[in-house]
Design an enzyme around this catalytic site. Structure first.
Site: not given
Ligand code: BV8
Ligand code: ZN
Length: 259
Positions: A103, A120, A128, A131, A152, A189-191, A217
């Site tokens: 988060n 994340h 920026c 720079c 810049c 709380g993560t999917s 879930e």
């Molecule tokens: C990268 C920041 C490569 C921004 C976010 C395999 C290996 C490596 C990478 C990949 C791979 N396969 C695919 C990839 C690419 C990609 C990826 O994972 N894609 C997914 C969609 C398939 N990963 C990336 O791009 C990552 N970077 O791999 O770089 C690389 C390598 C070398 C050199 C250069 C590059 C970067 C990923 C980061 C993306 N940024 N966030 C922002 O927030 O705006 S991700 C975003 O999703 C948030 O961080 C969020 O936290 C995260 C995960 O989602 P969840 O937190 O799980 O939230 P979600 O809504 O899905 O689920 C909520 C859950 O809560 C549910 O289960 C629900 O039931 C539950 N819930 C609801 N209420 C409650 C509850 N639980 C408890 N109590 C409650 N009351």
């Molecule tokens: Zn700058």
């Protein structure tokens, strides 16, 4: 309804020295922060992957910035919930508690957790792209809705990890170290759909940690966890703390720390 916390889970916790809480958007849901894959008003027409990426920002900086401003506004107006507070309280019951969060909402720190690793990034920080100058919220100049660096003229972006971007190495390395030496890993709380973060609970399991999912879930991680507690974190975590206190867990830790 009280959550079922098994004796096996509570025994493993009672004997634990190091606990890691791996958290996602769900732990902030009960503070009023919309999750990614739930319904979140106007932003439902976009998938997070469509907005949380560099190309989207470069092609439409004001739209992506608007999404972050809307989220920053919500995150600034909400409070940490009972789940965040219970996690912070856990730090008094074990020699080591680490929060590894996906988060960007700062709620763990605001709840009092001391050791928080942000995989994340953080919505309160911006920089920026020209720079590297750092900016917090309202210092940024806007020219036709485009956030510009006053030094810049470069484009200012949120300091968060977008899809396709590397995670901050220091946070990643520290998270791996913490989770590989954990006795118990709580996945809260993560999917479990975003990588490489979603691999972390498995790392813990491979190194002998007892892994427990706290989520109302089923998720991508449920199958591989030692145990799942189907409940909301703001209800389950305070119950967990109460149960540990009734078993006197952590008293010995306080004694050690008092010497
Ligand atoms: C990268 C920041 C490569 C921004 C976010 C395999 C290996 C490596 C990478 C990949 C791979 N396969 C695919 C990839 C690419 C990609 C990826 O994972 N894609 C997914 C969609 C398939 N990963 C990336 O791009 C990552 N970077 O791999 O770089 C690389 C390598 C070398 C050199 C250069 C590059 C970067 C990923 C980061 C993306 N940024 N966030 C922002 O927030 O705006 S991700 C975003 O999703 C948030 O961080 C969020 O936290 C995260 C995960 O989602 P969840 O937190 O799980 O939230 P979600 O809504 O899905 O689920 C909520 C859950 O809560 C549910 O289960 C629900 O039931 C539950 N819930 C609801 N209420 C409650 C509850 N639980 C408890 N109590 C409650 N009351
Ligand atoms: Zn700058």
């Amino acid at each position: 309804m009280t959550a079922i916390l098994s004796d096996r889970f509570l025994d493993r916790l009672a004997r634990a020295r190091s606990v890691v809480a791996f958290t996602g958007a769900g732990i902030s849901a009960e503070s009023g922060v919309p999750t990614f894959r739930g319904n979140q008003g106007i932003w439902t027409k976009f998938k997070p992957e469509e907005l949380a990426n560099l190309d989207a920002f470069l092609s439409n900086p004001s739209l992506v910035w608007e999404w972050y401003s809307a989220r920053r506004k919500v995150m600034g107006e909400v409070q940490p919930n009972a789940g965040h507070l219970a996690l912070a309280r856990l730090e008094q019951s074990f020699p080591s508690v680490t929060v590894v969060t996906q988060n960007i909402d700062n709620l763990h720190r605001r709840a009092g957790s001391k050791h928080v690793l942000e995989l994340h990034g953080n919505i309160d920080r911006n920089y920026c792209m020209g720079c590297g100058a750092r900016y917090v919220g309202d210092e940024i100049l806007f020219k036709e809705g485009i956030p510009q660096c006053s030094g810049c003229g470069g484009l200012v972006r949120p300091d968060v990890v977008w899809f396709g971007e590397m995670l901050p190495l220091d946070q990643w390395d520290e998270s791996v170290k913490a989770i590989e030496s954990a006795d118990v890993v709580l996945s809260i709380g993560t999917s479990g759909v975003v990588f490489p973060a979603a691999e972390l609970p498995l790392y813990g399991k491979r190194h002998g940690a007892y892994t427990v999912e706290i989520n109302p879930e089923e998720t991508e991680l449920s199958e591989t966890m030692d145990e799942v507690v189907r409940g909301k974190s703001a209800q389950v975590l305070p119950e967990l703390v109460k149960e540990l206190e009734s078993r006197g867990v952590g008293k010995q830790t306080q004694k050690i720390s008092r010497k």
